[in-house]
Structure formats: structure tokens, C-alpha cells
Design an enzyme around this catalytic site. Structure first.
Site, PDB file in Angstrom:
ATOM      1  N   TYR A 104      -3.414  11.060   1.552  1.00  0.00           N
ATOM      2  CA  TYR A 104      -2.793  10.070   0.650  1.00  0.00           C
ATOM      3  C   TYR A 104      -3.889   9.191   0.047  1.00  0.00           C
ATOM      4  O   TYR A 104      -3.914   8.947  -1.169  1.00  0.00           O
ATOM      5  CB  TYR A 104      -1.788   9.230   1.448  1.00  0.00           C
ATOM      6  CG  TYR A 104      -1.179   8.090   0.656  1.00  0.00           C
ATOM      7  CD1 TYR A 104      -0.146   8.327  -0.257  1.00  0.00           C
ATOM      8  CD2 TYR A 104      -1.639   6.787   0.803  1.00  0.00           C
ATOM      9  CE1 TYR A 104       0.398   7.282  -0.995  1.00  0.00           C
ATOM     10  CE2 TYR A 104      -1.097   5.743   0.079  1.00  0.00           C
ATOM     11  CZ  TYR A 104      -0.071   5.997  -0.820  1.00  0.00           C
ATOM     12  OH  TYR A 104       0.465   4.958  -1.548  1.00  0.00           O
ATOM     13  N   SER A 112      -3.663   2.712  -4.951  1.00  0.00           N
ATOM     14  CA  SER A 112      -3.324   2.095  -3.663  1.00  0.00           C
ATOM     15  C   SER A 112      -4.603   1.561  -3.044  1.00  0.00           C
ATOM     16  O   SER A 112      -5.676   2.170  -3.194  1.00  0.00           O
ATOM     17  CB  SER A 112      -2.695   3.123  -2.726  1.00  0.00           C
ATOM     18  OG  SER A 112      -2.607   2.582  -1.414  1.00  0.00           O
TER      19      SER A 112
HETATM   20  P1  NDP Z   1       9.464   5.178  -2.747  1.00  0.00           P
HETATM   21  O1  NDP Z   1       9.377   6.259  -1.741  1.00  0.00           O
HETATM   22  O2  NDP Z   1      10.267   3.966  -2.468  1.00  0.00           O
HETATM   23  O3  NDP Z   1       9.941   5.781  -4.173  1.00  0.00           O
HETATM   24  C1  NDP Z   1       9.323   6.945  -4.631  1.00  0.00           C
HETATM   25  C2  NDP Z   1       9.842   7.275  -6.025  1.00  0.00           C
HETATM   26  O4  NDP Z   1       9.156   8.450  -6.478  1.00  0.00           O
HETATM   27  C3  NDP Z   1      11.313   7.598  -6.072  1.00  0.00           C
HETATM   28  O5  NDP Z   1      11.805   7.229  -7.327  1.00  0.00           O
HETATM   29  C4  NDP Z   1      11.322   9.112  -5.896  1.00  0.00           C
HETATM   30  O6  NDP Z   1      12.490   9.756  -6.431  1.00  0.00           O
HETATM   31  C5  NDP Z   1      10.106   9.493  -6.711  1.00  0.00           C
HETATM   32  N1  NDP Z   1       9.532  10.763  -6.278  1.00  0.00           N
HETATM   33  C6  NDP Z   1       9.270  11.169  -5.007  1.00  0.00           C
HETATM   34  N2  NDP Z   1       8.766  12.416  -5.004  1.00  0.00           N
HETATM   35  C7  NDP Z   1       8.710  12.802  -6.298  1.00  0.00           C
HETATM   36  C8  NDP Z   1       8.314  14.008  -6.930  1.00  0.00           C
HETATM   37  N3  NDP Z   1       7.875  15.051  -6.257  1.00  0.00           N
HETATM   38  N4  NDP Z   1       8.422  14.058  -8.275  1.00  0.00           N
HETATM   39  C9  NDP Z   1       8.897  13.018  -8.982  1.00  0.00           C
HETATM   40  N5  NDP Z   1       9.284  11.856  -8.455  1.00  0.00           N
HETATM   41  C10 NDP Z   1       9.194  11.762  -7.111  1.00  0.00           C
HETATM   42  O7  NDP Z   1       7.922   4.772  -3.035  1.00  0.00           O
HETATM   43  P2  NDP Z   1       7.261   3.361  -3.388  1.00  0.00           P
HETATM   44  O8  NDP Z   1       8.091   2.645  -4.378  1.00  0.00           O
HETATM   45  O9  NDP Z   1       6.872   2.704  -2.137  1.00  0.00           O
HETATM   46  O10 NDP Z   1       5.896   3.858  -4.070  1.00  0.00           O
HETATM   47  C11 NDP Z   1       5.764   3.981  -5.480  1.00  0.00           C
HETATM   48  C12 NDP Z   1       4.287   4.223  -5.774  1.00  0.00           C
HETATM   49  O11 NDP Z   1       3.507   3.139  -5.274  1.00  0.00           O
HETATM   50  C13 NDP Z   1       3.725   5.486  -5.110  1.00  0.00           C
HETATM   51  O12 NDP Z   1       2.777   6.097  -5.956  1.00  0.00           O
HETATM   52  C14 NDP Z   1       3.029   4.932  -3.878  1.00  0.00           C
HETATM   53  O13 NDP Z   1       2.004   5.785  -3.439  1.00  0.00           O
HETATM   54  C15 NDP Z   1       2.479   3.631  -4.447  1.00  0.00           C
HETATM   55  N6  NDP Z   1       2.152   2.651  -3.428  1.00  0.00           N
HETATM   56  C16 NDP Z   1       3.110   2.205  -2.562  1.00  0.00           C
HETATM   57  C17 NDP Z   1       2.779   1.274  -1.595  1.00  0.00           C
HETATM   58  C18 NDP Z   1       3.781   0.782  -0.604  1.00  0.00           C
HETATM   59  O14 NDP Z   1       3.339   0.118   0.378  1.00  0.00           O
HETATM   60  N7  NDP Z   1       5.075   1.008  -0.779  1.00  0.00           N
HETATM   61  C19 NDP Z   1       1.399   0.747  -1.477  1.00  0.00           C
HETATM   62  C20 NDP Z   1       0.489   1.275  -2.440  1.00  0.00           C
HETATM   63  C21 NDP Z   1       0.860   2.184  -3.381  1.00  0.00           C
HETATM   64  P3  NDP Z   1      13.833   9.961  -5.497  1.00  0.00           P
HETATM   65  O15 NDP Z   1      14.479   8.592  -5.413  1.00  0.00           O
HETATM   66  O16 NDP Z   1      14.656  10.929  -6.245  1.00  0.00           O
HETATM   67  O17 NDP Z   1      13.364  10.451  -4.179  1.00  0.00           O
END
Ligand code: NDP
Length: 245
Positions: free
Chosen positions: A158, A144
Site C-alpha cells: 500500500y 498517503s
Molecule cells: P473507503 O474504503 O472508505 O472507500 C473506498 C472507495 O473506493 C469506495 O467508494 C469504493 O467503492 C471505491 N473503490 C474500492 N475499490 C475500487 C476499485 N477497485 N475500483 C474503483 N473504486 C473502488 O476508503 P477511504 O475513503 O478511506 O480512502 C479513499 C482514498 O484515500 C484511498 O485512495 C486511500 O488509500 C486514501 N487514504 C485513506 C486514508 C485513511 O486513513 N482512510 C489515509 C490516507 C490515504 P465501493 O463503495 O463500491 O466499495
């Protein structure tokens, strides 16, 4: 010819779901996990199958070593030899200053975002390394831009977890470069998902030189490029997908 196999963590929503969809479009069979939203995950799996590719959905908590190992073992058993692993799963803390932080919450963010990534990389390397009987492969980590900016006043843990992903990328890419494995990192800026979006944080738009949030599909394209043979001499690289932020 058999389809290559990709494992994506956190594939049920947001960026991970976009990666799973694009991987299926590009001809991968895809295994992915969800944490709690089984229905969302099953819908994405149906989309993969509708594209003629195999899909495997696994419930797994990235803070649990046993769950991570089980996710890899199920992928071995049901899809076959892994070609690519994308560590995308991630969570943020409730927004606030470090002075008010709670130990359990700090620990949870670090476990899911960073420690889980180490364990998933360990499992991927064991399977891919040519020194261990594998045929090479590719790993893509989700960093990120917060890892660079530090997220002051909001989510320092984070940011530090994502800064750790940069170090994992640089270190592991070099460690396994001679074993047929490439490791790379995508570093997104604000992307419109459940975690972060224009409605919940409209003030962030002015921090983005392109003047808008990114789309999950724009991150997925970068991931699929780094995973593919088009990036055959690219390793330990970090690709910003951030609208110039
Ligand atoms: P979302 O919250 O939209 O989705 C998160 C995903 O991770 C879901 O599939 C969720 O499953 C899964 N998840 C959550 N907790 C766990 C856990 N403990 N174990 C396994 N799986 C888990 O997140 P984003 O799509 O926004 O983010 C995806 C990645 O991108 C992350 O690493 C985030 O830090 C990174 N990122 C995001 C940014 C943003 O602005 N959105 C910017 C920079 C980086 P479930 O659906 O079952 O909850």
C-alpha cells in the site's frame, strides 16, 4: 453559467463521498464511480442533485482499463467537458508482513491504487490539454503519508503504491504544466472511514501528533482547494492533511 464538471473515483464512501458532497456544495456537477456498493453511490448522487447539481454514477473497477475509459466516455456524453479529475479510489491489502505476501493481492493493490491512476490521468490529460484541443483543467491525486513511512509490518505494498502517486504527481505536473493542466496530491494521515478508523486501529492515535483521526471532510477541503482557481499557481505540490503526522 454552466457548472464546472468534476470526476471523482471512489465516490460512494469515505473520503471520496466527502469530496463529491463538497464539490456539489461548491457548484460542480459531479461524476463518480463505485466498485460494488451501488446503493451507497445512489444516496450520494441524490445528495448532489438535492443541491441543484447534476450527478452521474458509474460502476467501474479501477483495475480495468476498459472500465476507466468507459467512465470518462460516459462523463463526456452525459455531463460534458471535464474540468477536474480526482483520483481517490484506493484499497489496502490484508494486514501483514511482506514475507507472507500473496502475488495476486500485491498486484491488485498496485493496479487499483497506482496503475489505474496512470490510466485515469491519461484520459484526463487527453481531454484537458490545450495542445489537444482542450481548455486546461486540474487533477488531484490521493496519496498517503504511508508512502513516506512505508507501513512496515502492515501494508508495505500500500505504501509503495502511494509513494508511486508522489512520483506521478511530480512528473505529470511538470509534463503538462504548459498545457493548462495543474496536477497536485493530497497526502492524508489516518482518516476515519471504513478502511481505517479509531475502532479498528486505536493504537494509531498515538502516532498522530494532534491525537485524533482526521475526518473525510478535512481531506475534501484540501482537495477542493487544489482543484480550484484559488490554487492557480500550485502544481506538482503535495499537501499533507495528517494532524502533523
Ligand atoms: P473507503 O474504503 O472508505 O472507500 C473506498 C472507495 O473506493 C469506495 O467508494 C469504493 O467503492 C471505491 N473503490 C474500492 N475499490 C475500487 C476499485 N477497485 N475500483 C474503483 N473504486 C473502488 O476508503 P477511504 O475513503 O478511506 O480512502 C479513499 C482514498 O484515500 C484511498 O485512495 C486511500 O488509500 C486514501 N487514504 C485513506 C486514508 C485513511 O486513513 N482512510 C489515509 C490516507 C490515504 P465501493 O463503495 O463500491 O466499495
Amino acid at each position: 453559467m454552466a457548472s464546472p464538471i468534476m470526476l471523482v473515483t471512489g465516490g460512494s464512501r469515505g473520503i471520496g463521498a466527502a469530496i463529491v458532497r463538497l464539490a456539489a456544495e461548491r457548484g460542480y456537477d459531479v461524476a463518480f464511480n463505485y466498485a460494488s456498493r451501488r446503493d451507497e453511490a445512489e444516496k450520494i448522487a441524490d445528495e448532489v442533485r438535492a443541491k441543484g447539481q447534476r450527478a452521474l454514477v458509474v460502476q467501474a473497477d479501477m483495475a480495468s482499463e476498459a472500465d476507466i475509459v468507459n467512465m470518462f466516455e460516459q462523463t463526456d456524453a452525459e455531463l460534458g467537458r471535464l474540468d477536474c479529475m480526482v483520483y481517490n479510489a484506493g484499497i489496502g491489502p490484508s494486514p501483514g508482513r511482506l514475507a507472507d505476501a500473496d502475488w495476486g493481492e500485491l498486484r491488485r493493490v498496485m493496479d487499483v491504487n497506482l496503475l489505474g491512476a496512470h490510466i485515469a490521468c491519461r484520459e484526463a490529460v487527453k481531454r484537458m490539454s490545450t495542445e489537444r484541443g482542450g481548455q486546461g483543467g486540474s487533477i488531484v491525486l490521493m496519496g498517503s503519508r504511508a508512502g513516506y513511512y512505508g507501513a512496515p509490518g502492515r501494508a508495505i505494498v500500500y505504501a509503495t503504491s502511494k509513494g508511486g502517486m508522489d512520483a506521478l504527481n511530480y512528473g505529470l505536473g511538470k509534463e503538462v504544466a504548459a498545457e493548462g493542466i495543474r496536477v497536485n496530491l493530497v497526502s492524508p494521515g489516518p482518516i476515519s472511514t471504513d478502511m481505517n478508523n479509531e475502532q479498528s486501529a486505536p493504537e494509531r492515535v498515538k502516532e498522530i501528533p494532534m491525537g485524533r483521526y482526521g475526518k473525510p471532510e478535512e481531506v475534501a477541503s484540501a482537495v477542493l482547494f487544489l482543484a480550484s482557481s484559488e490554487a492557480s499557481f500550485v502544481s506538482s505540490a503535495s499537501l499533507m492533511v495528517s494532524g502533523a503526522r
